[in-house]
Enzyme design. Structure first.
Site, mmCIF file in Angstrom:
data_model
loop_
_atom_site.group_PDB
_atom_site.id
_atom_site.type_symbol
_atom_site.label_atom_id
_atom_site.label_comp_id
_atom_site.label_asym_id
_atom_site.label_seq_id
_atom_site.Cartn_x
_atom_site.Cartn_y
_atom_site.Cartn_z
ATOM 1 N N ARG A 189 35.681 51.333 44.025
ATOM 2 C CA ARG A 189 36.158 50.049 44.584
ATOM 3 C C ARG A 189 37.624 50.067 44.967
ATOM 4 O O ARG A 189 38.139 49.099 45.521
ATOM 5 C CB ARG A 189 35.857 48.905 43.608
ATOM 6 C CG ARG A 189 36.600 48.992 42.286
ATOM 7 C CD ARG A 189 36.260 47.792 41.408
ATOM 8 N NE ARG A 189 37.088 47.800 40.183
ATOM 9 C CZ ARG A 189 37.176 46.779 39.352
ATOM 10 N NH1 ARG A 189 36.489 45.671 39.583
ATOM 11 N NH2 ARG A 189 37.953 46.843 38.269
ATOM 12 N N GLU A 242 24.791 40.752 38.484
ATOM 13 C CA GLU A 242 25.018 42.095 39.035
ATOM 14 C C GLU A 242 23.787 42.984 38.865
ATOM 15 O O GLU A 242 23.131 42.936 37.810
ATOM 16 C CB GLU A 242 26.189 42.736 38.297
ATOM 17 C CG GLU A 242 27.427 41.857 38.200
ATOM 18 C CD GLU A 242 28.380 42.293 37.124
ATOM 19 O OE1 GLU A 242 28.478 43.516 36.864
ATOM 20 O OE2 GLU A 242 29.045 41.418 36.530
ATOM 21 N N ASP A 282 29.039 37.278 28.842
ATOM 22 C CA ASP A 282 29.235 38.635 29.376
ATOM 23 C C ASP A 282 28.117 39.498 28.801
ATOM 24 O O ASP A 282 28.225 40.024 27.703
ATOM 25 C CB ASP A 282 30.604 39.175 28.942
ATOM 26 C CG ASP A 282 30.976 40.454 29.694
ATOM 27 O OD1 ASP A 282 32.148 40.870 29.587
ATOM 28 O OD2 ASP A 282 30.095 41.028 30.381
ATOM 29 N N HIS A 289 28.643 44.406 41.633
ATOM 30 C CA HIS A 289 29.203 43.401 40.713
ATOM 31 C C HIS A 289 29.408 42.058 41.449
ATOM 32 O O HIS A 289 30.531 41.571 41.583
ATOM 33 C CB HIS A 289 30.543 43.964 40.235
ATOM 34 C CG HIS A 289 31.182 43.271 39.088
ATOM 35 N ND1 HIS A 289 31.562 41.952 39.115
ATOM 36 C CD2 HIS A 289 31.554 43.730 37.872
ATOM 37 C CE1 HIS A 289 32.134 41.637 37.977
ATOM 38 N NE2 HIS A 289 32.135 42.679 37.199
ATOM 39 N N ARG A 324 39.264 40.780 44.052
ATOM 40 C CA ARG A 324 38.590 39.898 43.067
ATOM 41 C C ARG A 324 37.626 38.955 43.779
ATOM 42 O O ARG A 324 38.036 38.000 44.460
ATOM 43 C CB ARG A 324 39.628 39.082 42.296
ATOM 44 C CG ARG A 324 39.025 38.099 41.311
ATOM 45 C CD ARG A 324 38.338 38.768 40.172
ATOM 46 N NE ARG A 324 39.304 39.451 39.302
ATOM 47 C CZ ARG A 324 38.946 40.231 38.294
ATOM 48 N NH1 ARG A 324 37.671 40.467 38.048
ATOM 49 N NH2 ARG A 324 39.859 40.820 37.551
HETATM 50 O O1 TA6 Z 1 30.625 42.728 34.665
HETATM 51 C C1 TA6 Z 1 31.334 42.002 33.699
HETATM 52 C C2 TA6 Z 1 32.606 42.762 33.344
HETATM 53 O O2 TA6 Z 1 32.318 44.032 32.824
HETATM 54 C C3 TA6 Z 1 33.421 41.899 32.367
HETATM 55 O O3 TA6 Z 1 33.491 42.490 31.078
HETATM 56 C C4 TA6 Z 1 34.795 41.794 33.047
HETATM 57 O O4 TA6 Z 1 35.644 42.841 32.627
HETATM 58 C C5 TA6 Z 1 34.389 41.913 34.513
HETATM 59 O O5 TA6 Z 1 33.420 42.956 34.522
HETATM 60 C C6 TA6 Z 1 35.518 42.104 35.495
HETATM 61 O O6 TA6 Z 1 36.056 43.374 35.391
HETATM 62 P P1 TA6 Z 1 37.349 43.692 36.315
HETATM 63 O O7 TA6 Z 1 37.757 45.105 35.982
HETATM 64 O O8 TA6 Z 1 36.925 43.544 37.745
HETATM 65 O O9 TA6 Z 1 38.372 42.659 35.931
#
Ligand code: TA6
Length: 278
Positions: free
Chosen positions: A79, A250, A192, A146, A53
């Site tokens: 990932r 991103e 988002d 991301h 994370r």
């Molecule tokens: O990029 C934004 C997103 O798609 C959000 O909707 C949220 O789900 C974020 O990615 C994080 O996703 P993750 O699977 O890493 O918790």
């Protein structure tokens, strides 16, 4: 649960950086003379089954739950796979690391896919993701770098460069159809958004007294995300109070901008960060 080995750490006159082979996951980039640019959660897991994370997760071969909205794992396999380091060289100008991954066909993505990821930890952070189709049938992918940016306080951050761009709003109770960005983005709730945008984006952070410029090539989408209070609390690997210190901007090709790669062909998306003092 198998814990990850320590990340590779790099130091040059230009910057320090770190990355895990797990996910080819960049977790630190600090250009000389600046504070760390990437955000990491204090609650992140570091095991082979989980995504880290923070830093720069690689979303591939799909984004989120995919265009069908029912794919798992979230954001694809890349990932949570171990990538192979084929090059790591440091000069005073910075460190270049080349990661490679070969994804075997699976039920959810029945194609072989090769990926190469070039990371340059320099006065800029330069990322380049190349996806190659070694098979005999075309395949279509979504992809994203991301990136979690460290900010002083999301309440005072302003994002410019997306004025007039259409976006799909994925926040709760948002309209299902695209809307158009009016002016700069300020943050007052869960945000988002998947923008149709190829241009630079500027993140102005008055508390950390810096602006961060995001530049991209071959990326049709820019995703802007802050989970805000409720979504931060709902994620076990995200501290309840951490949402004020981060912002995702991103580089992506997602949803209607998914990329079809013909047999034997490749597609390269690049993403760069540059820091300027205010
Ligand atoms: O990029 C934004 C997103 O798609 C959000 O909707 C949220 O789900 C974020 O990615 C994080 O996703 P993750 O699977 O890493 O918790």
């Amino acid at each position: 649960m198998t814990m990850l080995p320590s990340p590779r750490r790099f130091t040059s006159d230009a910057a320090t950086g770190a990355a895990y082979d797990h996910g080819a996951h960049v977790v630190e980039w600090t250009p000389a003379g600046h504070a760390p640019v990437l955000w990491m959660s204090g609650a992140s897991r570091f095991d082979m089954a989980s995504a880290i994370r923070g830093g720069v997760p690689i979303c591939l071969p799909w984004f989120g739950a995919g265009r069908s909205l029912d794919l798992a794992p979230a954001h694809g396999f890349a990932r949570i796979r171990t990538w192979f380091v084929s090059e790591a060289t440091t000069t005073p100008a910075g460190t270049t690391v080349r990661y490679n991954l070969e994804l075997a066909p699976s039920e959810v993505f029945p194609h072989s896919l090769n990926a190469e990821y070039l990371v340059v930890f320099g006065t800029e952070l330069a990322l380049e993701l190349t996806v190659t189709n070694p098979g005999t049938d075309a395949f279509t992918i979504e992809e994203a770098l991301h990136t979690y940016i460290a900010v002083g306080d999301i309440h005072s951050v302003v994002v410019s460069g997306l004025d007039g761009c259409a976006y799909l709003d994925k926040a709760p109770e948002a309209p299902a159809t695209a809307v158009v960005q009016q002016g700069d983005i300020v943050f007052t709730d869960e945000t988002d958004r998947v923008y149709s945008s190829t241009g630079d984006v500027v993140i102005t952070d008055p508390l950390l007294k810096r602006r961060i410029i995001v530049s991209k090539t071959n990326s049709a989408n820019t995703v802007v995300w802050n989970p805000w209070i409720a979504k931060a609390a709902a994620m076990p690997d995200f501290g309840d109070d951490e949402w004020t210190g981060m912002l995702c901007v991103e580089g992506a090709n997602a949803l209607g901008d998914a990329i079809t790669v013909e047999p034997g062909a490749s597609h390269t998306m690049s993403y760069r960060l540059r820091v300027e003092a205010l």
